[in-house]
Write a protein that holds these residues in place. Sequence first.
Motif, PDB file in Angstrom:
ATOM      1  N   ILE A 165      -7.977  12.933   4.407  1.00 22.88           N
ATOM      2  CA  ILE A 165      -7.171  13.734   5.335  1.00 22.88           C
ATOM      3  C   ILE A 165      -6.015  12.903   5.889  1.00 22.88           C
ATOM      4  CG2 ILE A 165      -7.160  14.857   7.604  1.00 22.88           C
ATOM      5  CD1 ILE A 165     -10.043  15.746   7.008  1.00 22.88           C
ATOM      6  N   ILE A 166      -6.327  11.706   6.347  1.00 22.64           N
ATOM      7  CA  ILE A 166      -5.307  10.814   6.902  1.00 22.64           C
ATOM      8  C   ILE A 166      -4.274  10.436   5.846  1.00 22.64           C
ATOM      9  CG2 ILE A 166      -4.907   8.555   7.956  1.00 22.64           C
ATOM     10  CD1 ILE A 166      -7.730   8.790   9.161  1.00 22.64           C
ATOM     11  N   ILE A 167      -4.770  10.125   4.650  1.00 23.32           N
ATOM     12  CA  ILE A 167      -3.864   9.728   3.566  1.00 23.32           C
ATOM     13  C   ILE A 167      -2.919  10.864   3.196  1.00 23.32           C
ATOM     14  CG2 ILE A 167      -3.767   9.125   1.113  1.00 23.32           C
ATOM     15  CD1 ILE A 167      -6.362   7.532   1.568  1.00 23.32           C
ATOM     16  N   TYR A 168      -3.448  12.081   3.064  1.00 27.22           N
ATOM     17  CA  TYR A 168      -2.602  13.218   2.697  1.00 27.22           C
ATOM     18  C   TYR A 168      -1.506  13.448   3.735  1.00 27.22           C
ATOM     19  CZ  TYR A 168      -6.302  14.423  -0.642  1.00 27.22           C
ATOM     20  OH  TYR A 168      -7.217  14.407  -1.652  1.00 27.22           O
ATOM     21  N   ILE A 169      -1.875  13.404   5.009  1.00 24.09           N
ATOM     22  CA  ILE A 169      -0.907  13.679   6.073  1.00 24.09           C
ATOM     23  C   ILE A 169       0.250  12.679   6.050  1.00 24.09           C
ATOM     24  CG2 ILE A 169      -0.573  13.678   8.572  1.00 24.09           C
ATOM     25  CD1 ILE A 169      -3.350  14.905   8.846  1.00 24.09           C
ATOM     26  N   PHE A 170      -0.075  11.405   5.852  1.00 26.84           N
ATOM     27  CA  PHE A 170       0.960  10.379   5.952  1.00 26.84           C
ATOM     28  C   PHE A 170       1.604  10.022   4.609  1.00 26.84           C
ATOM     29  CE2 PHE A 170      -1.404   9.780   9.881  1.00 26.84           C
ATOM     30  CZ  PHE A 170      -0.370   9.610  10.798  1.00 26.84           C
ATOM     31  N   ALA A 171       0.894  10.272   3.502  1.00 26.69           N
ATOM     32  CA  ALA A 171       1.475   9.936   2.199  1.00 26.69           C
ATOM     33  C   ALA A 171       2.343  11.058   1.656  1.00 26.69           C
ATOM     34  CB  ALA A 171       0.357   9.619   1.202  1.00 26.69           C
ATOM     35  N   ILE A 172       2.016  12.300   1.989  1.00 26.16           N
ATOM     36  CA  ILE A 172       2.768  13.438   1.461  1.00 26.16           C
ATOM     37  C   ILE A 172       3.947  13.797   2.358  1.00 26.16           C
ATOM     38  CG2 ILE A 172       2.634  15.892   0.892  1.00 26.16           C
ATOM     39  CD1 ILE A 172      -0.267  15.437   0.070  1.00 26.16           C
ATOM     40  N   MET A 190       0.824  -1.214   0.000  1.00 25.30           N
ATOM     41  CA  MET A 190       0.000   0.000   0.000  1.00 25.30           C
ATOM     42  C   MET A 190       0.861   1.269   0.000  1.00 25.30           C
ATOM     43  SD  MET A 190      -3.078   1.079  -0.174  1.00 25.30           S
ATOM     44  CE  MET A 190      -4.067  -0.363   0.270  1.00 25.30           C
ATOM     45  N   LYS A 191       1.971   1.212   0.755  1.00 24.81           N
ATOM     46  CA  LYS A 191       2.868   2.364   0.788  1.00 24.81           C
ATOM     47  C   LYS A 191       3.412   2.669  -0.598  1.00 24.81           C
ATOM     48  CE  LYS A 191       4.447   2.069   5.592  1.00 24.81           C
ATOM     49  NZ  LYS A 191       5.628   1.904   6.476  1.00 24.81           N
ATOM     50  N   LYS A 192       3.724   1.627  -1.357  1.00 27.36           N
ATOM     51  CA  LYS A 192       4.244   1.810  -2.708  1.00 27.36           C
ATOM     52  C   LYS A 192       3.207   2.469  -3.613  1.00 27.36           C
ATOM     53  CE  LYS A 192       7.569  -2.020  -2.648  1.00 27.36           C
ATOM     54  NZ  LYS A 192       7.969  -3.298  -3.300  1.00 27.36           N
ATOM     55  N   VAL A 193       1.949   2.102  -3.416  1.00 24.56           N
ATOM     56  CA  VAL A 193       0.870   2.677  -4.220  1.00 24.56           C
ATOM     57  C   VAL A 193       0.734   4.158  -3.929  1.00 24.56           C
ATOM     58  CG1 VAL A 193      -1.616   2.661  -4.662  1.00 24.56           C
ATOM     59  CG2 VAL A 193      -0.385   0.501  -4.366  1.00 24.56           C
ATOM     60  N   PHE A 194       0.699   4.514  -2.641  1.00 25.55           N
ATOM     61  CA  PHE A 194       0.587   5.922  -2.250  1.00 25.55           C
ATOM     62  C   PHE A 194       1.805   6.717  -2.715  1.00 25.55           C
ATOM     63  CE2 PHE A 194      -2.323   4.592   1.421  1.00 25.55           C
ATOM     64  CZ  PHE A 194      -3.456   4.863   0.673  1.00 25.55           C
ATOM     65  N   LYS A 195       2.995   6.114  -2.602  1.00 23.78           N
ATOM     66  CA  LYS A 195       4.215   6.789  -3.035  1.00 23.78           C
ATOM     67  C   LYS A 195       4.173   7.067  -4.528  1.00 23.78           C
ATOM     68  CE  LYS A 195       9.262   6.438  -2.828  1.00 23.78           C
ATOM     69  NZ  LYS A 195      10.412   5.598  -2.405  1.00 23.78           N
ATOM     70  N   LYS A 196       3.605   6.135  -5.286  1.00 20.96           N
ATOM     71  CA  LYS A 196       3.489   6.301  -6.724  1.00 20.96           C
ATOM     72  C   LYS A 196       2.490   7.402  -7.067  1.00 20.96           C
ATOM     73  CE  LYS A 196       4.133   4.989 -11.059  1.00 20.96           C
ATOM     74  NZ  LYS A 196       5.437   5.087 -11.737  1.00 20.96           N
ATOM     75  N   ILE A 197       1.340   7.388  -6.409  1.00 26.55           N
ATOM     76  CA  ILE A 197       0.288   8.365  -6.704  1.00 26.55           C
ATOM     77  C   ILE A 197       0.699   9.768  -6.282  1.00 26.55           C
ATOM     78  CG2 ILE A 197      -2.076   9.070  -6.135  1.00 26.55           C
ATOM     79  CD1 ILE A 197      -2.778   6.122  -5.845  1.00 26.55           C
ATOM     80  N   PHE A 198       1.281   9.869  -5.100  1.00 29.44           N
ATOM     81  CA  PHE A 198       1.624  11.181  -4.542  1.00 29.44           C
ATOM     82  C   PHE A 198       3.104  11.506  -4.742  1.00 29.44           C
ATOM     83  CE2 PHE A 198      -2.119   9.755  -2.184  1.00 29.44           C
ATOM     84  CZ  PHE A 198      -2.961  10.838  -2.385  1.00 29.44           C
ATOM     85  N   GLY A 199       3.481  11.610  -5.996  1.00 32.24           N
ATOM     86  CA  GLY A 199       4.839  12.043  -6.296  1.00 32.24           C
ATOM     87  C   GLY A 199       5.599  11.183  -7.273  1.00 32.24           C
TER      88      GLY A 199
END
Length: 289
Positions: A170-177, A1-10
Motif C-alpha cells: 500500500i505504501i509503495i503504491y502510493i509513493f511509487a505511482i 531504491m527510488k530508481k528501482v521503484f521507478k523502473k518497476i512502476f513505469g
Amino acid sequence: MKKVFKKIFGGLNLTWPKLIIFSIIMGIYTALMAMLVPDGNSFHDIAVTPEWWVLPAIIIIVNSKKPLEAALKTFVFFLISQPLVYLIQVPFNQMGWNIFSFYPYWFKITLLTFPGAFIGWFIKKDKWYSGIILALVTAFLAITGVSYIFSFIENPPSHLVSIIYCFASIIIYIFAIFKDKIPRLITAVITAIAIGVYVFFAQTQPFETYNNTFINENEITFVGEPYISSWGGNGEGGVEIIKYEGGYNFKLSGARGKSYQFSVSDDENEYNFKYYYDDELQTVVIEKQ
C-alpha cells in the motif's frame, strides 16, 4: 531504491513475449507453493486468495502505454497463469483433473481483470481520480491485511508475511505511482476509512469462518447425492458442507478465537455434524437430498 521503484512502476518494456514468460513463471511458482507449502502459511496464500496477484497486475498496468493494452495484457496474464496453476498440480494431487473445480473462482477474477485493468490504467494520470481508483486496490489490501492480523493473533505466526506484504505494498503504491500530493492523500484517506469500517464491523460481528477444514476421508465414508449445501447451528456457530467430485469441504463458523472439536456421522437419511462450543455439545442435522 527510488530508481528501482521507478523502473518497476513505469520503466519496464513489457512486450508480449515477456508477458507470456512472466505468466508461465507465475503459474509454475504458484503451483509449487500450493503443493509444497501448508495451508495457513503466507507463501501458500497466493494459491488461495487474490491479494498476492495485485502486484503483478499493477506492474502490467503501469507499464502499458494505453488502457486497452493494460486490459488485454492483464487479462491474458491471468488467462495463462491461473489454469497453469491447476494443470501442473493434476499429476500430483489426489483429486486429479477434478482440481479444476476450484478454477471457476479464478476465471471470474480473470474476466474482471479486463475492465479493472482498463480503468486502473488511469492511475498513471496522477490526478485526483487516480487516487480514488488506486484506493479501491489499497482498501482491498488493507482489509485483507487486517483479516490476516486477526488470524495471526489467534494462531501466530500465521500469515505474517502476507500481513507485511499487504501494508508495505500500500505504501509503495502510493509513493511509487503518484508524484502529486492530492492523489496520495485521497488514496491514504480512503484506505484508512476502509480499515476503520472493517475493524468496527469485525469487532461487532462475533463470527469468523474457518475455511478449508477437511475431515479425514479415511475415517468417514459418505454416500448420497452429489451436492449438499446446508447451514445450521444454535446461534453460536454453524457449518456449511459442500460435496464436490473427489471429496467434501467443511466450513466451520463460530465466535472469534474459539477452538472446536467436531465429527461427522453418516446415518441412513441424514448427516450428523457435532462440535463443541465452550464445552457444550452442539449438533447440526443435515438431511440427505
